[in-house]
Enzyme design. Structure first.
Site, mmCIF file in Angstrom:
data_model
loop_
_atom_site.group_PDB
_atom_site.id
_atom_site.type_symbol
_atom_site.label_atom_id
_atom_site.label_comp_id
_atom_site.label_asym_id
_atom_site.label_seq_id
_atom_site.Cartn_x
_atom_site.Cartn_y
_atom_site.Cartn_z
ATOM 1 N N GLN A 72 2.366 -6.286 -3.024
ATOM 2 C CA GLN A 72 2.637 -6.295 -1.584
ATOM 3 C C GLN A 72 3.893 -5.440 -1.306
ATOM 4 O OE1 GLN A 72 1.881 -9.699 -2.992
ATOM 5 N NE2 GLN A 72 -0.151 -8.905 -2.658
ATOM 6 N N GLY A 119 -3.834 -4.820 -4.151
ATOM 7 C CA GLY A 119 -4.863 -3.838 -4.486
ATOM 8 C C GLY A 119 -4.182 -2.551 -4.880
ATOM 9 N N HIS A 120 -4.143 -2.270 -6.158
ATOM 10 C CA HIS A 120 -3.492 -1.048 -6.625
ATOM 11 C C HIS A 120 -4.560 -0.016 -6.980
ATOM 12 C CE1 HIS A 120 0.446 -3.338 -7.699
ATOM 13 N NE2 HIS A 120 0.259 -3.165 -6.415
ATOM 14 N N LYS A 170 2.264 2.195 -5.082
ATOM 15 C CA LYS A 170 2.998 1.739 -6.279
ATOM 16 C C LYS A 170 2.163 1.901 -7.543
ATOM 17 C CE LYS A 170 3.396 -2.436 -4.596
ATOM 18 N NZ LYS A 170 3.069 -2.324 -3.181
ATOM 19 N N ASP A 212 0.809 -1.227 0.000
ATOM 20 C CA ASP A 212 0.000 0.000 0.000
ATOM 21 C C ASP A 212 0.841 1.275 0.000
ATOM 22 O OD1 ASP A 212 -2.257 -1.747 0.345
ATOM 23 O OD2 ASP A 212 -1.699 -1.870 2.453
HETATM 24 P P1 IMP Z 1 -2.070 -13.075 2.251
HETATM 25 O O1 IMP Z 1 -1.181 -12.467 1.225
HETATM 26 O O2 IMP Z 1 -3.533 -12.974 1.905
HETATM 27 O O3 IMP Z 1 -1.669 -14.466 2.608
HETATM 28 O O4 IMP Z 1 -1.908 -12.227 3.603
HETATM 29 C C1 IMP Z 1 -0.721 -12.245 4.372
HETATM 30 C C2 IMP Z 1 -0.416 -10.858 4.934
HETATM 31 O O5 IMP Z 1 -0.075 -9.996 3.856
HETATM 32 C C3 IMP Z 1 -1.584 -10.196 5.654
HETATM 33 O O6 IMP Z 1 -1.082 -9.438 6.732
HETATM 34 C C4 IMP Z 1 -2.166 -9.270 4.599
HETATM 35 O O7 IMP Z 1 -2.858 -8.178 5.160
HETATM 36 C C5 IMP Z 1 -0.909 -8.831 3.880
HETATM 37 N N1 IMP Z 1 -1.140 -8.414 2.488
HETATM 38 C C6 IMP Z 1 -1.329 -9.199 1.416
HETATM 39 N N2 IMP Z 1 -1.476 -8.466 0.310
HETATM 40 C C7 IMP Z 1 -1.356 -7.189 0.677
HETATM 41 C C8 IMP Z 1 -1.374 -5.941 -0.043
HETATM 42 O O8 IMP Z 1 -1.508 -5.879 -1.271
HETATM 43 N N3 IMP Z 1 -1.215 -4.822 0.705
HETATM 44 C C9 IMP Z 1 -1.016 -4.860 2.046
HETATM 45 N N4 IMP Z 1 -0.969 -5.992 2.750
HETATM 46 C C10 IMP Z 1 -1.142 -7.145 2.079
#
Ligand code: IMP
Length: 407
Positions: free
Chosen positions: A222, A41-42, A17, A14
């Site tokens: 991420q 989520g972009h 990017k 977040d």
């Molecule tokens: P997962 O990727 O759904 O397995 O989540 C693992 C961790 O990564 C959690 O703390 C999510 O909130 C975090 N996470 C996954 N994708 C994003 C993203 O695009 N932005 C921020 N945090 C993310």
């Protein structure tokens, strides 16, 4: 001369990017993703309209840019179909410019069921998109891949075995409801069109593009602190979000990278559970969340907020061999009396802060570095010096126009 650029978030995701990739994509030949799935989520604002992309690279909004989902992605066919449909409804064209690696591992409805039920006891705070379980199957060499859609009969045999395995976990380990085989099969057979239109040997394609000198943007999803190896394990995502993930997730070696652009907010946020040394719990946290609209683009969850952590960033800059920095959401700090940055930790691992006086002026209309208040310039120069890396881009608002290019 070609300039292949890798864009990475340096915090917990977040960082903004999407907007930067979108702006740089204007000059790029292709935008490629190499890890993660629809957990990303972009958020982009284009001509005043907000768009959130989860899977499709941000370059898709530019009609002449090619977009690739590399082998390192975990792919939910229904999520991809939905996103493509929504973008097509906004007149965005995918034909002959969108390519999906045959070697992507598929996310199945059973992965999502396992992710959700497991997170209730493990409390990582995942996005519930099946990311972890899908990567588990990939590493354990039992995943179905996008290329498996080529042969439906063979696919059904492999799928039956896999769904049976997943349902054993759901029923016996978690005492949860199994997922019907027919439902999982439908997820695949109902989306065969995606395979027919977009499947590609993307590694071959990239080899050609690199040799041709096409400007390629590699878009990380991420953030580095969520990296499976270098992040705040176990509170991480299940892929290599740092620079090393590019070589494995697309098949492009490090020699072909010219620029590694690291993106960091002017403060820090995190969604989900896990350590966060500079997290705030006072009115400053509320102000950051409110002014910065800090709610997850994928799950809508409120983000935890805190000051910038230069100690952590310094390590992350090294791991990624970041060559240039972009500082985002500087404008969110406009109203603060004081702004702190963590410069080290003490013996009890508590942050040691340096305090800056706030600038208390609107930066959102600044067009150049010199337009910024002196205190904001000082803040930027301090970060640059501490990280020993030039801050080339400063973002002062969500639209494309609110971007200051320094070099
Ligand atoms: P997962 O990727 O759904 O397995 O989540 C693992 C961790 O990564 C959690 O703390 C999510 O909130 C975090 N996470 C996954 N994708 C994003 C993203 O695009 N932005 C921020 N945090 C993310």
């Amino acid at each position: 001369m070609a300039n292949n650029t890798l864009i990475l978030g340096l915090q917990w995701g977040d960082e903004g990017k999407g907007k930067i990739v979108d702006a740089l994509a204007e000059k790029a030949g292709a935008v490629c993703r190499f890890q993660g799935g629809h957990n990303a989520g972009h958020t982009l604002k284009v001509d005043g309209v907000q768009k959130v992309l989860h899977l499709v690279p941000s370059g898709i909004l530019h009609p002449n840019v090619h977009c690739v989902l590399g082998n390192g992605i975990v792919l939910s066919l229904s999520a991809l179909a939905k996103e493509i449909k929504e973008l097509q409804e906004s007149d965005i064209n995918f034909k002959d410019r969108f390519y999906v690696s045959e070697d992507c591992s598929l996310i199945l409805p059973t992965h999502i069921a396992i992710d959700k039920v497991r997170d209730q006891s493990e409390g990582i705070g995942t996005t519930g998109r099946g990311i972890g379980p899908a990567y588990e199957d990939k590493i354990a060499r039992r995943a179905l891949r996008f290329g498996d859609l080529k042969n439906l009969e063979e696919l059904k045999v492999k799928l039956a075995k896999l769904v049976n395995y997943h349902n054993q976990i759901l029923e016996h380990l978690y005492k949860a409801k199994p997922v019907e085989f027919e439902h999982v099969l439908e997820e695949l057979t109902g989306n065969l069109d995606l395979y027919n239109q977009y499947h590609c040997k993307t590694q071959d394609l990239l080899k050609v593009w690199v040799k041709e000198g096409k400007n390629i943007l590699f878009e990380g999803a991420q953030g580095s602190m969520l990296d499976i190896d270098h992040g705040t394990y176990p509170y991480v995502t299940s892929s290599s979000t740092t620079a090393g993930g590019l070589s494995s997730g697309l098949g492009v070696g490090p020699r072909y990278l010219d620029t590694i652009l690291g993106i960091t907010k002017a403060y820090t946020t995190r969604v989900g559970e896990g350590p966060f040394a500079t997290e705030l719990f006072d009115s400053n946290a509320e102000q950051l969340a409110k002014v910065g609209h800090e709610f997850g683009a994928t799950t809508g969850r409120p983000r935890r907020c805190g000051w910038l952590d230069l100690k952590a960033l310094e390590t992350i800059v090294f791991i990624n061999s970041v060559t240039n920095l972009c500082l985002t959401k500087l404008d969110v700090l406009d109203g603060f009396d004081e702004i702190k940055v963590c410069i080290d930790y003490d013996e009890t691992e508590q942050p040691i802060y340096k305090t800056f006086s706030g600038w208390k002026q609107d930066t959102s209309k600044a067009k150049s570095f010199e337009d910024l208040p002196e205190a904001a310039q000082d803040y930027i120069l301090f970060i640059e010096q501490a990280l020993d890396c030039p801050i080339d881009i400063v973002s002062v608002g969500p639209s494309r126009e609110q971007t200051i290019y320094r070099n």
